[in-house]
Design an enzyme around this catalytic site. Structure first.
Site, short mmCIF file in Angstrom:
data_model
loop_
_atom_site.label_atom_id
_atom_site.label_comp_id
_atom_site.label_asym_id
_atom_site.label_seq_id
_atom_site.Cartn_x
_atom_site.Cartn_y
_atom_site.Cartn_z
CD GLU A 201 103.31 78.39 97.77
OE1 GLU A 201 102.68 78.46 98.73
OE2 GLU A 201 104.27 79.32 97.79
CD GLU A 277 103.43 75.40 102.22
OE1 GLU A 277 103.29 76.58 102.71
OE2 GLU A 277 104.36 75.12 101.33
#
Length: 659
Positions: A201, A277
């Site tokens: 991320e 995710e």
């Protein structure tokens, strides 16, 4: 024993030389390709992006993944959880690699026991699961400092997750060691790792445009040859895409799915889509609500993701536990530390039991798998043990004499910069600062995260993010001032990870004058910490104990031990230890109300149950109740059973059904 004579040595050397030449000639004539095992001959191209599809060798491949972190699950239960993953219809395991746990001190690596990454990956392969590895170095994962070692913060100029020299030098040394373990586990070397994630991320952090190319090269230079991925949420996707690396997305809602997949199409054209995710639940913070995501909603979103032509990874399939002090924290408008349980309202519970999500997803994946799914493994048994009451006691003030020599310093020193642990400072736990004062007044300073203030042995209040000043009452003469500071967890996500030093940060002031001459004690509460307190150091619990204090009791188990949960009703805040294992923090503000106790960490016979209590709500010092749950029959997922104290209760970490 006889010796070779000088005259025989040339003949022996000539014979060996002829043997080597003959062997070489023979080997050159062999067809090495046909000598390779069939499974290795087929491993040439690995997982590839081919248009809109993943291809594994010559076949279209869909990733049905689930996240589980080896460091949050007792090693003895890895196989149980992985078999349940396979039986749910998943084909791929994803896991993070926590740098802070694997390199607790610079150059000192730990891949043993619960940190045996290689054993975990090989077990997944044995069970029939592929592996996507997410090695960081930053992993987020709701773990302290996002998995980065706290000793990095000894450098006052440190800029984490950038190409700052102090950071990249540390990453290079860590990757040298880690990748030597990972490379042989890759698909093209016969292992189960089919893809590796580049950092985590980074688009939402985005401090240094040279950083992600550096991490990509660091992986490739050390022998990573499988498909590379990035992973970003909606806040970072635009800035997280990089050339030569497949972008994947993180989300929870169907609305985000459409927006993000459209964006991916615009920036990397036709490529396989993957939700790295899909959040099956969410983590909890102390003092906040318990987060729950309805199982029907989960099924709808998973179905929508696959209908959109996307592969998927369930984050989390099984969350596990933030054993010890490894939990992270969030700090945007206010500081919030994560609870000990990483139950996450996931597909399996913290104790590895089935949920409504599991049954619905198993039915769904089973309907599209084309082959029968493996049978569901039986649940591991649970039990409720009799309540126990501690019978031995050691106040913190009496314990100080048995600890390592304190650090003497003119000024306060933050945890990370304490000259201990071979120069690596203190990572986790509590730190006690002690000095002397001669007057009353206003005490002020920067305390991270929670400092309990004592005048001699009397608690007079707390300093934390909200309370930056406290009144020191009128005193007479020479008085000892003590501040017990708890590191409640370093921030694991956001822009302020460079500012996560703990303890007293800078000077502490009394009436605007800086205090001097401190004695500083490290209370890291590792196993070695308690080995200093031999049984002769403990005393019977007095009628009115002095807090903070350590308490000790015994749990006797006559049969092979099973899993259970511990409820510390009437205890306010502290830590629990079983046979030297740190189970984690408890705090009466909730939402977590019980601590998971794996049966694998119990012994048949006498078990040592210890607790550290900063304070107690109940002067009578209540006992500790052992809860359990059992699988129900019919349509009921679980039924309540009678717990050790004779009352009815359900021993999830939150004392409510986790679905």
């Amino acid at each position: 024993m006889g010796k070779w004579s000088i005259g025989r040595k040339p003949g022996r050397a000539l014979g060996l030389l002829l043997l080597v030449i003959l062997s070489f000639l023979v080997l050159c004539r062999l067809d090495w390709y046909n000598l390779l095992p069939a499974w290795l001959k087929q491993r040439q191209s690995g997982l590839q992006a081919n248009g809109q599809y993943f291809m594994l060798e010559d076949s279209t491949f869909w990733i049905f993944g689930g996240s589980m972190h080896y460091f949050r699950v007792p090693k003895e239960y890895w196989r149980d959880r992985l078999l349940k993953m396979k039986a749910c219809g998943l084909n791929t395991l994803t896991t993070y690699v926590p740098w802070n746990l694997h390199e607790p001190e610079r150059g000192k690596f730990d891949f043993s026991g619960n940190l045996d990454l290689e054993a975990f990956v090989l077990m997944a392969a044995e069970i029939g699961l592929w592996v996507i590895l997410r090695p960081g170095p930053y992993i987020c994962s709701e773990i302290d400092l996002g998995g980065l070692p706290s000793w990095l913060l000894q450098d006052s100029g440190m800029r984490l997750r950038t190409t700052y020299k102090g950071f990249t030098e540390a990453v290079d040394l860590y990757f040298d060691h880690l990748m030597s373990r990972v490379v042989p586990l890759q698909y093209k070397h016969g292992g189960p790792i089919i893809a590796v994630q580049v950092e985590n991320e980074y688009g939402s952090y985005n401090r240094d445009p040279a950083y992600m190319p550096y991490i990509k090269k660091a992986l490739e230079d050390r022998g990573i040859v499988e498909l590379l991925l990035t992973s970003d949420n909606k806040d970072g996707l635009q800035k997280g895409v990089m050339d030569g690396v497949l972008a994947t997305i993180n989300l929870q809602s169907q609305h985000e799915l459409q927006l993000l997949t459209n964006f991916l199409l615009s920036v990397q054209r036709v490529q396989p889509k993957m939700v790295m995710e899909y959040w099956t639940g969410w983590f909890d913070s102390w003092g906040g609500p318990h987060n729950i995501l309805d199982s029907s909603e989960v099924l709808k979103t998973v179905s929508a993701i696959l209908d959109a032509g996307s592969s998927i990874n369930l984050y989390m399939f099984h969350g596990g536990t933030n054993f010890g002090f490894i939990n992270g924290a969030m700090h945007f408008h206010e500081y919030k530390s994560d609870v000990t349980s990483y139950d996450y309202d996931a597909v399996l519970t913290e104790a590895g039991d089935y949920t409504a999500k599991y049954f619905k997803l198993r039915g769904f994946f089973g309907s599209i798998s084309g082959v029968p799914l493996p049978p569901q493994p039986d649940l591991l048994p649970k039990t409720a043990y009799k309540p126990l009451r501690p019978n031995l006691y050691l106040s913190l003030w009496d314990a100080l004499q048995y600890m390592e020599e304190p650090v003497n310093s003119e000024k306060p020193v933050n945890m990370e910069n304490l000259p201990i642990n071979n120069g690596n400072g203190q990572s986790f736990g509590y730190t006690l600062y002690e000095t002397t004062i001669a007057s009353s007044g206003i005490l002020s300073g920067l305390v991270r995260d929670r400092g309990q203030v004592f005048v001699n042995t009397v608690s007079v209040g707390f300093l934390d993010y909200e309370r930056k000043k406290i009144v020191i009452p009128l005193i007479q003469g020479y008085t000892r001032l003590r501040i017990l500071v708890e590191n409640r967890g370093r921030v694991n996500y956001g822009d302020n990870i460079d500012d996560q030093r703990k303890g007293l940060i800078g000077n502490i002031y009394l009436n605007d004058s800086p205090l001097k001459k401190f004695r500083i004690y490290s209370l890291d509460m590792k196993k070695s910490f308690f080995q200093r307190f031999s049984i002769d150091k403990w005393s019977p619990i007095p009628e009115v104990p002095t807090f903070p204090a350590f308490f000790l009791g015994a749990l006797s188990i006559s049969l092979p031990p099973f899993d259970t949960f511990m409820k510390l009703e009437g205890w306010e805040k502290g830590v629990v230890f079983i046979n030297g294992q740190n189970l984690g923090r408890y705090w009466n503000i909730g939402p977590q109300e019980t601590l998971y106790l794996p049966g694998a960490w119990l012994d048949q016979g006498i078990n040592q149950v210890g607790a550290f209590a900063a304070s107690s709500l109940d002067p009578a010092l209540p006992g500790i109740t052992m809860f359990s749950w059992e699988r129900g029959s019919g349509n009921s997922l679980f039924r309540l059973i009678t717990v050790g104290d004779g009352s009815e209760g359900l021993a999830s970490p939150f004392c409510i059904p986790p679905w």
